[in-house]
Write a protein that holds these residues in place. Structure first.
Motif, PDB file in Angstrom:
ATOM      1  N   ASN A  33      -9.125 -19.316  46.520  1.00  9.83           N
ATOM      2  CA  ASN A  33      -8.963 -20.572  45.776  1.00  9.83           C
ATOM      3  C   ASN A  33     -10.347 -21.045  45.314  1.00  9.83           C
ATOM      4  N   GLY A  34     -11.268 -19.838  44.929  1.00  6.49           N
ATOM      5  CA  GLY A  34     -12.265 -20.349  44.435  1.00  6.49           C
ATOM      6  C   GLY A  34     -13.406 -20.811  45.227  1.00  6.49           C
ATOM      7  N   GLU A  35     -13.261 -20.726  46.645  1.00  4.05           N
ATOM      8  CA  GLU A  35     -14.214 -21.211  47.425  1.00  4.05           C
ATOM      9  C   GLU A  35     -14.732 -19.919  48.475  1.00  4.05           C
ATOM     10  N   TRP A  36     -15.922 -19.774  48.544  1.00  5.07           N
ATOM     11  CA  TRP A  36     -16.588 -18.731  49.661  1.00  5.07           C
ATOM     12  C   TRP A  36     -16.365 -19.418  50.913  1.00  5.07           C
ATOM     13  N   LYS A  37     -15.920 -18.760  52.032  1.00  8.14           N
ATOM     14  CA  LYS A  37     -15.875 -19.077  53.367  1.00  8.14           C
ATOM     15  C   LYS A  37     -16.181 -18.014  54.227  1.00  8.14           C
ATOM     16  N   VAL A  38     -16.955 -18.178  55.363  1.00  2.14           N
ATOM     17  CA  VAL A  38     -17.233 -17.409  56.329  1.00  2.14           C
ATOM     18  C   VAL A  38     -15.786 -17.198  57.262  1.00  2.14           C
ATOM     19  N   HIS A  39     -15.671 -15.807  57.311  1.00  4.18           N
ATOM     20  CA  HIS A  39     -14.502 -15.645  58.008  1.00  4.18           C
ATOM     21  C   HIS A  39     -14.778 -15.083  59.462  1.00  4.18           C
ATOM     22  N   PHE A  76     -10.668 -17.381  62.662  1.00  7.06           N
ATOM     23  CA  PHE A  76     -12.165 -17.468  62.607  1.00  7.06           C
ATOM     24  C   PHE A  76     -12.767 -16.878  63.978  1.00  7.06           C
ATOM     25  N   ILE A  77     -13.830 -16.103  63.730  1.00  3.13           N
ATOM     26  CA  ILE A  77     -14.245 -15.279  65.091  1.00  3.13           C
ATOM     27  C   ILE A  77     -16.022 -15.420  64.798  1.00  3.13           C
ATOM     28  N   TRP A  78     -16.321 -15.967  65.969  1.00  3.80           N
ATOM     29  CA  TRP A  78     -18.078 -16.142  66.200  1.00  3.80           C
ATOM     30  C   TRP A  78     -18.288 -15.336  67.392  1.00  3.80           C
TER      31      TRP A  78
END
Length: 159
Positions: free
Chosen positions: A141-147, A65-67
């Motif tokens: 897997n059906g879930e939205w996540k911020v990458h 993950f990158i911020w």
């Protein structure tokens, strides 16, 4: 002649076996965008309430993950630690422009602009700032996540 026929047939077979690329229809893009828009409403509410557990649940829990915001935080753990150390009670966040680009059925790029101010645990509210927020959302897997995220702010003197 047989070799030539075998080569031609082999090439035809190889071409036919390539996966077909399908572009999403406008209706499919609209469905994906609507799904993400419903999710990001709760995402912003979590950060308005400074509910770090709920807010962090939207980010991909990975060392990849990158911020990007006045430097880089690499990995979910780095952002989680920074959020918990922020000493905030809440944020007033108003989104005044939003663009969602559906890249694929499982990939969306979101760019939003708005204003925010932070209230710390002593009840002190800072100045209102203008920000832009860019995020890559991926569904797995059906879930939205911020990458990946990039945040920029206008300096106070430019507001």
């Amino acid at each position: 002649m047989r070799r030539l026929a075998l080569v031609v047939l082999s090439l035809a077979f190889l071409v036919a076996c390539q996966p077909a690329t399908t572009e999403l229809t406008e209706e499919q893009k609209a469905e994906v965008a609507a799904e993400l828009n419903a999710i990001k409403a709760d995402f912003w509410d979590a950060w308005r309430e400074w509910d770090v557990d709920r807010g962090m649940s939207y980010y991909h829990n990975s060392p990849d993950f990158i911020w990007a915001n006045e430097g880089l935080l690499i990995g979910w753990e780095a952002l989680n630690e920074a959020a918990r150390a922020a000493n905030l009670e809440s944020q007033a966040i108003a989104i005044n422009e939003s663009r969602v680009t559906v890249l694929d059925v499982d990939a969306v790029h979101m760019v939003e602009q708005g204003t925010y101010s932070e209230t710390d645990t002593d009840g002190v509210t800072g100045p209102e700032m203008t920000f832009a927020f860019s995020a890559l959302w991926l569904r797995s897997n059906g879930e939205w996540k911020v990458h990946a995220v990039h945040v920029s702010r206008l300096p106070a003197e430019d507001q």
